[in-house]
Design a protein around this motif. Structure first.
Motif, PDB file in Angstrom:
ATOM      1  N   SER A  67       0.838  -1.212   0.000  1.00 47.81           N
ATOM      2  CA  SER A  67       0.000   0.000   0.000  1.00 47.81           C
ATOM      3  C   SER A  67       0.865   1.251   0.000  1.00 47.81           C
ATOM      4  O   SER A  67       0.578   2.216  -0.698  1.00 47.81           O
ATOM      5  N   ARG A  68       1.930   1.225   0.770  1.00 51.16           N
ATOM      6  CA  ARG A  68       2.822   2.384   0.855  1.00 51.16           C
ATOM      7  C   ARG A  68       3.594   2.586  -0.449  1.00 51.16           C
ATOM      8  O   ARG A  68       3.856   3.713  -0.856  1.00 51.16           O
ATOM      9  N   GLU A  69       3.950   1.476  -1.121  1.00 46.89           N
ATOM     10  CA  GLU A  69       4.636   1.596  -2.410  1.00 46.89           C
ATOM     11  C   GLU A  69       3.720   2.227  -3.454  1.00 46.89           C
ATOM     12  O   GLU A  69       4.167   3.015  -4.279  1.00 46.89           O
ATOM     13  N   ARG A  70       2.433   1.869  -3.410  1.00 49.34           N
ATOM     14  CA  ARG A  70       1.468   2.440  -4.361  1.00 49.34           C
ATOM     15  C   ARG A  70       1.113   3.882  -4.027  1.00 49.34           C
ATOM     16  O   ARG A  70       0.877   4.683  -4.917  1.00 49.34           O
ATOM     17  N   ASP A  71       1.032   4.185  -2.736  1.00 53.09           N
ATOM     18  CA  ASP A  71       0.611   5.516  -2.289  1.00 53.09           C
ATOM     19  C   ASP A  71       1.528   5.977  -1.159  1.00 53.09           C
ATOM     20  O   ASP A  71       1.372   5.548  -0.016  1.00 53.09           O
ATOM     21  N   TYR A 114       0.013   6.866   2.151  1.00 55.54           N
ATOM     22  CA  TYR A 114      -0.728   5.849   2.904  1.00 55.54           C
ATOM     23  C   TYR A 114      -0.259   5.835   4.357  1.00 55.54           C
ATOM     24  O   TYR A 114       0.933   5.869   4.631  1.00 55.54           O
ATOM     25  N   ARG A 115      -1.215   5.802   5.269  1.00 56.68           N
ATOM     26  CA  ARG A 115      -0.885   5.742   6.699  1.00 56.68           C
ATOM     27  C   ARG A 115      -1.511   4.475   7.276  1.00 56.68           C
ATOM     28  O   ARG A 115      -2.733   4.324   7.300  1.00 56.68           O
ATOM     29  N   ALA A 116      -0.664   3.601   7.757  1.00 60.67           N
ATOM     30  CA  ALA A 116      -1.114   2.334   8.322  1.00 60.67           C
ATOM     31  C   ALA A 116      -1.579   2.525   9.767  1.00 60.67           C
ATOM     32  O   ALA A 116      -1.195   3.491  10.432  1.00 60.67           O
ATOM     33  N   MET A 117      -2.380   1.580  10.248  1.00 59.49           N
ATOM     34  CA  MET A 117      -2.845   1.627  11.646  1.00 59.49           C
ATOM     35  C   MET A 117      -1.675   1.574  12.626  1.00 59.49           C
ATOM     36  O   MET A 117      -1.775   2.084  13.735  1.00 59.49           O
ATOM     37  N   CYS A 118      -0.577   0.959  12.202  1.00 61.14           N
ATOM     38  CA  CYS A 118       0.581   0.819  13.090  1.00 61.14           C
ATOM     39  C   CYS A 118       1.533   2.015  13.011  1.00 61.14           C
ATOM     40  O   CYS A 118       2.574   2.010  13.659  1.00 61.14           O
ATOM     41  N   ASP A 119       1.165   3.027  12.236  1.00 66.53           N
ATOM     42  CA  ASP A 119       1.958   4.257  12.174  1.00 66.53           C
ATOM     43  C   ASP A 119       1.385   5.243  13.189  1.00 66.53           C
ATOM     44  O   ASP A 119       0.405   5.943  12.921  1.00 66.53           O
ATOM     45  N   LEU A 120       1.998   5.276  14.373  1.00 68.26           N
ATOM     46  CA  LEU A 120       1.463   6.115  15.448  1.00 68.26           C
ATOM     47  C   LEU A 120       2.205   7.434  15.602  1.00 68.26           C
ATOM     48  O   LEU A 120       1.732   8.334  16.276  1.00 68.26           O
ATOM     49  N   GLY A 121       3.360   7.546  15.008  1.00 70.04           N
ATOM     50  CA  GLY A 121       4.147   8.769  15.125  1.00 70.04           C
ATOM     51  C   GLY A 121       5.427   8.651  14.331  1.00 70.04           C
ATOM     52  O   GLY A 121       5.679   7.647  13.666  1.00 70.04           O
ATOM     53  N   GLU A 122       6.250   9.673  14.422  1.00 72.86           N
ATOM     54  CA  GLU A 122       7.502   9.701  13.659  1.00 72.86           C
ATOM     55  C   GLU A 122       8.433   8.561  14.022  1.00 72.86           C
ATOM     56  O   GLU A 122       9.063   7.953  13.163  1.00 72.86           O
ATOM     57  N   SER A 123       8.515   8.235  15.314  1.00 74.46           N
ATOM     58  CA  SER A 123       9.431   7.168  15.735  1.00 74.46           C
ATOM     59  C   SER A 123       8.702   5.872  16.102  1.00 74.46           C
ATOM     60  O   SER A 123       9.314   4.945  16.624  1.00 74.46           O
ATOM     61  N   VAL A 124       7.414   5.816  15.817  1.00 78.23           N
ATOM     62  CA  VAL A 124       6.621   4.587  15.998  1.00 78.23           C
ATOM     63  C   VAL A 124       5.868   4.368  14.698  1.00 78.23           C
ATOM     64  O   VAL A 124       4.714   4.746  14.544  1.00 78.23           O
ATOM     65  N   SER A 125       6.589   3.780  13.717  1.00 74.79           N
ATOM     66  CA  SER A 125       6.029   3.647  12.380  1.00 74.79           C
ATOM     67  C   SER A 125       6.479   2.336  11.738  1.00 74.79           C
ATOM     68  O   SER A 125       7.658   2.151  11.454  1.00 74.79           O
ATOM     69  N   CYS A 126       5.516   1.459  11.518  1.00 78.26           N
ATOM     70  CA  CYS A 126       5.869   0.192  10.879  1.00 78.26           C
ATOM     71  C   CYS A 126       6.110   0.383   9.377  1.00 78.26           C
ATOM     72  O   CYS A 126       6.992  -0.244   8.810  1.00 78.26           O
ATOM     73  N   SER A 127       5.344   1.253   8.728  1.00 77.93           N
ATOM     74  CA  SER A 127       5.529   1.414   7.283  1.00 77.93           C
ATOM     75  C   SER A 127       6.911   1.973   6.960  1.00 77.93           C
ATOM     76  O   SER A 127       7.517   1.601   5.953  1.00 77.93           O
ATOM     77  N   LYS A 128       7.432   2.832   7.831  1.00 80.74           N
ATOM     78  CA  LYS A 128       8.795   3.361   7.644  1.00 80.74           C
ATOM     79  C   LYS A 128       9.809   2.213   7.650  1.00 80.74           C
ATOM     80  O   LYS A 128      10.745   2.187   6.858  1.00 80.74           O
ATOM     81  N   VAL A 129       9.585   1.258   8.536  1.00 78.13           N
ATOM     82  CA  VAL A 129      10.486   0.111   8.646  1.00 78.13           C
ATOM     83  C   VAL A 129      10.325  -0.811   7.431  1.00 78.13           C
ATOM     84  O   VAL A 129      11.310  -1.237   6.829  1.00 78.13           O
ATOM     85  N   PHE A 130       9.080  -1.111   7.062  1.00 77.53           N
ATOM     86  CA  PHE A 130       8.820  -2.055   5.970  1.00 77.53           C
ATOM     87  C   PHE A 130       9.362  -1.562   4.630  1.00 77.53           C
ATOM     88  O   PHE A 130       9.763  -2.361   3.802  1.00 77.53           O
ATOM     89  N   ILE A 131       9.357  -0.247   4.417  1.00 80.99           N
ATOM     90  CA  ILE A 131       9.845   0.259   3.131  1.00 80.99           C
ATOM     91  C   ILE A 131      11.333   0.606   3.156  1.00 80.99           C
ATOM     92  O   ILE A 131      11.899   0.998   2.144  1.00 80.99           O
ATOM     93  N   SER A 132      11.964   0.425   4.320  1.00 83.61           N
ATOM     94  CA  SER A 132      13.412   0.664   4.388  1.00 83.61           C
ATOM     95  C   SER A 132      14.139  -0.467   3.653  1.00 83.61           C
ATOM     96  O   SER A 132      13.546  -1.496   3.337  1.00 83.61           O
ATOM     97  N   ARG A 133      15.417  -0.289   3.413  1.00 86.87           N
ATOM     98  CA  ARG A 133      16.170  -1.331   2.704  1.00 86.87           C
ATOM     99  C   ARG A 133      16.191  -2.636   3.493  1.00 86.87           C
ATOM    100  O   ARG A 133      16.326  -3.703   2.921  1.00 86.87           O
ATOM    101  N   TRP A 134      16.042  -2.568   4.826  1.00 87.31           N
ATOM    102  CA  TRP A 134      16.050  -3.762   5.664  1.00 87.31           C
ATOM    103  C   TRP A 134      14.706  -4.483   5.646  1.00 87.31           C
ATOM    104  O   TRP A 134      14.579  -5.564   6.190  1.00 87.31           O
ATOM    105  N   GLY A 135      13.715  -3.910   4.990  1.00 88.05           N
ATOM    106  CA  GLY A 135      12.402  -4.526   4.882  1.00 88.05           C
ATOM    107  C   GLY A 135      12.326  -5.588   3.798  1.00 88.05           C
ATOM    108  O   GLY A 135      11.332  -6.296   3.671  1.00 88.05           O
ATOM    109  N   ARG A 136      13.381  -5.703   3.004  1.00 91.13           N
ATOM    110  CA  ARG A 136      13.447  -6.719   1.942  1.00 91.13           C
ATOM    111  C   ARG A 136      14.740  -7.504   2.092  1.00 91.13           C
ATOM    112  O   ARG A 136      15.816  -6.922   2.197  1.00 91.13           O
ATOM    113  N   GLY A 137      14.603  -8.804   2.096  1.00 91.15           N
ATOM    114  CA  GLY A 137      15.787  -9.660   2.164  1.00 91.15           C
ATOM    115  C   GLY A 137      16.716  -9.322   3.314  1.00 91.15           C
ATOM    116  O   GLY A 137      17.931  -9.469   3.199  1.00 91.15           O
TER     117      GLY A 137
END
Length: 167
Positions: free
Chosen positions: A35-39, A42-65
């Motif tokens: 969803s974040r790659e497409r938009d 996009y703000r996920a339910m687990c994105d609660l703030g600047e330093s509490v954000s799952c989408s930030k982690v998932f789209i980082s380079r460490w989110g793949r492989g």
């Protein structure tokens, strides 16, 4: 079914709950990443703030492989899958192998759990010390992986004890 009597009664239920929870977390993580790659807004339910954000982690380079595969293949290679896809495969493997009462299956469960725990420790250190983020989905999967390891160690011990008793 005599072999099943040697395995702790709680083990099967615990495995199902943990694997289903792990699958839900992994599918949700994949949904958030796609969803974040497409938009980008996009703000996920687990994105609660600047330093509490799952989408930030998932789209980082460490989110793949695990952030490592891209050193060996192209970033957009089929081999460089999101960690959530690896999670889906792992929890499916854990459920499938959990159906067998063989020593080999028990060993495979323990070994794959150790790999998942090593991956969890690696990703947790990236989360804390590199990204400086808190990801509820990530931490939840780390906990699931640790509890699965404990469950698998108990299973392996029980199966080995049963095999020794029966010959």
């Amino acid at each position: 079914m005599a072999a099943a009597q040697g395995v702790p009664g709680w083990e099967r239920k615990m495995r199902i709950v943990l694997c289903l929870f792990g699958l839900v977390l992994s599918v949700y993580a994949l949904h958030v990443e796609l969803s974040r790659e497409r938009d980008p807004d996009y703000r996920a339910m687990c994105d609660l703030g600047e330093s509490v954000s799952c989408s930030k982690v998932f789209i980082s380079r460490w989110g793949r492989g695990f952030g490592l595969v891209q050193f060996f293949v192209a970033k957009d290679s089929l081999l460089n899958q999101p960690n959530s896809v690896l999670g889906i495969l792992f929890y499916t493997l854990q459920m499938g192998l959990g159906l067998s009462l063989s020593k080999k299956a028990a060993l495979a469960l323990v070994l794959s759990s150790w790999v998942s725990v090593a991956g969890s420790l690696y990703l947790a250190s990236i989360l804390a010390f590199v990204l400086g983020d808190f990801c509820m989905v990530c931490v939840s999967t780390y906990i699931v992986n640790f509890v699965l390891l404990f469950t698998n160690l108990k299973r392996k011990t029980a199966i080995e004890g049963l095999k020794e008793k029966t010959g």
